[in-house]
Design a protein around this motif. Sequence first.
Motif, PDB file in Angstrom:
ATOM      1  N   MET A 180       0.299   6.998  -6.588  1.00 39.52           N
ATOM      2  CA  MET A 180      -0.937   7.770  -6.782  1.00 39.52           C
ATOM      3  C   MET A 180      -0.621   9.195  -7.241  1.00 39.52           C
ATOM      4  O   MET A 180      -1.474   9.857  -7.819  1.00 39.52           O
ATOM      5  CB  MET A 180      -1.760   7.806  -5.493  1.00 39.52           C
ATOM      6  CG  MET A 180      -2.407   6.476  -5.138  1.00 39.52           C
ATOM      7  SD  MET A 180      -3.580   5.870  -6.369  1.00 39.52           S
ATOM      8  CE  MET A 180      -4.878   7.075  -6.183  1.00 39.52           C
ATOM      9  N   SER A 181       0.611   9.655  -7.015  1.00 41.25           N
ATOM     10  CA  SER A 181       0.993  11.000  -7.448  1.00 41.25           C
ATOM     11  C   SER A 181       1.392  11.037  -8.924  1.00 41.25           C
ATOM     12  O   SER A 181       1.621  12.117  -9.469  1.00 41.25           O
ATOM     13  CB  SER A 181       2.151  11.519  -6.587  1.00 41.25           C
ATOM     14  OG  SER A 181       3.318  10.732  -6.812  1.00 41.25           O
ATOM     15  N   GLN A 182       1.465   9.888  -9.554  1.00 44.96           N
ATOM     16  CA  GLN A 182       1.853   9.794 -10.958  1.00 44.96           C
ATOM     17  C   GLN A 182       0.606   9.887 -11.847  1.00 44.96           C
ATOM     18  O   GLN A 182      -0.511   9.714 -11.382  1.00 44.96           O
ATOM     19  CB  GLN A 182       2.572   8.455 -11.214  1.00 44.96           C
ATOM     20  CG  GLN A 182       3.788   8.236 -10.346  1.00 44.96           C
ATOM     21  CD  GLN A 182       4.858   9.282 -10.561  1.00 44.96           C
ATOM     22  OE1 GLN A 182       5.224   9.583 -11.684  1.00 44.96           O
ATOM     23  NE2 GLN A 182       5.346   9.871  -9.474  1.00 44.96           N
ATOM     24  N   ASN A 232       0.819  -1.210   0.000  1.00 46.20           N
ATOM     25  CA  ASN A 232       0.000   0.000   0.000  1.00 46.20           C
ATOM     26  C   ASN A 232       0.856   1.265   0.000  1.00 46.20           C
ATOM     27  O   ASN A 232       0.469   2.271  -0.601  1.00 46.20           O
ATOM     28  CB  ASN A 232      -0.964  -0.003   1.185  1.00 46.20           C
ATOM     29  CG  ASN A 232      -2.112  -0.972   0.996  1.00 46.20           C
ATOM     30  OD1 ASN A 232      -2.410  -1.395  -0.113  1.00 46.20           O
ATOM     31  ND2 ASN A 232      -2.754  -1.333   2.087  1.00 46.20           N
ATOM     32  N   LEU A 252      -5.375   0.054  -6.157  1.00 48.12           N
ATOM     33  CA  LEU A 252      -4.268   0.178  -7.110  1.00 48.12           C
ATOM     34  C   LEU A 252      -3.348  -1.038  -7.051  1.00 48.12           C
ATOM     35  O   LEU A 252      -2.845  -1.485  -8.084  1.00 48.12           O
ATOM     36  CB  LEU A 252      -3.477   1.468  -6.868  1.00 48.12           C
ATOM     37  CG  LEU A 252      -2.323   1.735  -7.828  1.00 48.12           C
ATOM     38  CD1 LEU A 252      -2.779   1.718  -9.295  1.00 48.12           C
ATOM     39  CD2 LEU A 252      -1.653   3.066  -7.490  1.00 48.12           C
ATOM     40  N   GLU A 269      -2.410   8.883 -14.058  1.00 47.86           N
ATOM     41  CA  GLU A 269      -3.258   7.704 -13.883  1.00 47.86           C
ATOM     42  C   GLU A 269      -2.848   6.549 -14.789  1.00 47.86           C
ATOM     43  O   GLU A 269      -2.888   5.382 -14.380  1.00 47.86           O
ATOM     44  CB  GLU A 269      -4.720   8.068 -14.132  1.00 47.86           C
ATOM     45  CG  GLU A 269      -5.670   6.973 -13.755  1.00 47.86           C
ATOM     46  CD  GLU A 269      -7.121   7.409 -13.813  1.00 47.86           C
ATOM     47  OE1 GLU A 269      -7.981   6.511 -13.745  1.00 47.86           O
ATOM     48  OE2 GLU A 269      -7.402   8.606 -13.919  1.00 47.86           O
ATOM     49  N   MET A 318      -4.935  -1.769  -1.226  1.00 49.08           N
ATOM     50  CA  MET A 318      -5.529  -0.669  -1.990  1.00 49.08           C
ATOM     51  C   MET A 318      -5.936  -1.168  -3.377  1.00 49.08           C
ATOM     52  O   MET A 318      -5.288  -2.068  -3.935  1.00 49.08           O
ATOM     53  CB  MET A 318      -4.514   0.466  -2.131  1.00 49.08           C
ATOM     54  CG  MET A 318      -4.206   1.183  -0.839  1.00 49.08           C
ATOM     55  SD  MET A 318      -2.923   2.464  -1.038  1.00 49.08           S
ATOM     56  CE  MET A 318      -3.702   3.567  -2.210  1.00 49.08           C
ATOM     57  N   GLU A 347      -5.164  -3.728  -8.940  1.00 45.00           N
ATOM     58  CA  GLU A 347      -5.066  -3.457 -10.381  1.00 45.00           C
ATOM     59  C   GLU A 347      -3.678  -3.823 -10.909  1.00 45.00           C
ATOM     60  O   GLU A 347      -3.548  -4.441 -11.969  1.00 45.00           O
ATOM     61  CB  GLU A 347      -5.346  -1.973 -10.639  1.00 45.00           C
ATOM     62  CG  GLU A 347      -5.269  -1.572 -12.087  1.00 45.00           C
ATOM     63  CD  GLU A 347      -5.449  -0.074 -12.296  1.00 45.00           C
ATOM     64  OE1 GLU A 347      -5.179   0.385 -13.427  1.00 45.00           O
ATOM     65  OE2 GLU A 347      -5.858   0.644 -11.363  1.00 45.00           O
ATOM     66  N   ALA A 351       1.827   1.791  -3.534  1.00 45.78           N
ATOM     67  CA  ALA A 351       0.673   2.307  -4.278  1.00 45.78           C
ATOM     68  C   ALA A 351       0.427   3.778  -3.939  1.00 45.78           C
ATOM     69  O   ALA A 351       0.129   4.585  -4.839  1.00 45.78           O
ATOM     70  CB  ALA A 351      -0.573   1.475  -3.972  1.00 45.78           C
ATOM     71  N   THR A 352       0.564   4.147  -2.682  1.00 40.55           N
ATOM     72  CA  THR A 352       0.365   5.542  -2.279  1.00 40.55           C
ATOM     73  C   THR A 352       1.349   6.452  -2.996  1.00 40.55           C
ATOM     74  O   THR A 352       0.972   7.526  -3.485  1.00 40.55           O
ATOM     75  CB  THR A 352       0.507   5.681  -0.752  1.00 40.55           C
ATOM     76  OG1 THR A 352      -0.508   4.894  -0.130  1.00 40.55           O
ATOM     77  CG2 THR A 352       0.370   7.130  -0.309  1.00 40.55           C
ATOM     78  N   ARG A 374       0.217   4.558 -13.149  1.00 40.06           N
ATOM     79  CA  ARG A 374       0.189   4.114 -11.755  1.00 40.06           C
ATOM     80  C   ARG A 374       0.359   2.603 -11.577  1.00 40.06           C
ATOM     81  O   ARG A 374       1.251   2.144 -10.867  1.00 40.06           O
ATOM     82  CB  ARG A 374      -1.111   4.559 -11.091  1.00 40.06           C
ATOM     83  CG  ARG A 374      -1.206   6.053 -10.941  1.00 40.06           C
ATOM     84  CD  ARG A 374      -2.555   6.464 -10.392  1.00 40.06           C
ATOM     85  NE  ARG A 374      -2.655   7.918 -10.386  1.00 40.06           N
ATOM     86  CZ  ARG A 374      -3.752   8.580 -10.115  1.00 40.06           C
ATOM     87  NH1 ARG A 374      -4.875   7.915  -9.836  1.00 40.06           N
ATOM     88  NH2 ARG A 374      -3.757   9.892 -10.124  1.00 40.06           N
TER      89      ARG A 374
END
Length: 90
Positions: free
Chosen positions: A22-24, A15, A63, A26, A61, A66, A18-19, A29
Amino acid sequence: MSHDQGREKLIRMANQIATFFMSQPETDRAKGVATHINKFWEPRMRRHLFECLDEGADGLMPLVVEASTLIHRPSSQAKLGTSSGIAKPL
């Protein structure tokens, strides 16, 4: 460390990755998460991640879930060799 503590730590680490991603953008990611895990996690860690995913992905998460389609699933044939912790294929 108990199995549950190890599992919680693995979920927390996934996680955290993934966090960060998340700033990249979409579109980048999931690939970023998968590339990081493929590059830096040993097969045993990835195997435990897939165990979590196969059991329902509780705590992971979306992400990470995915990205799992892009993460290399270790062969079930790989077993730990000696007490040195070096993985040896059978």
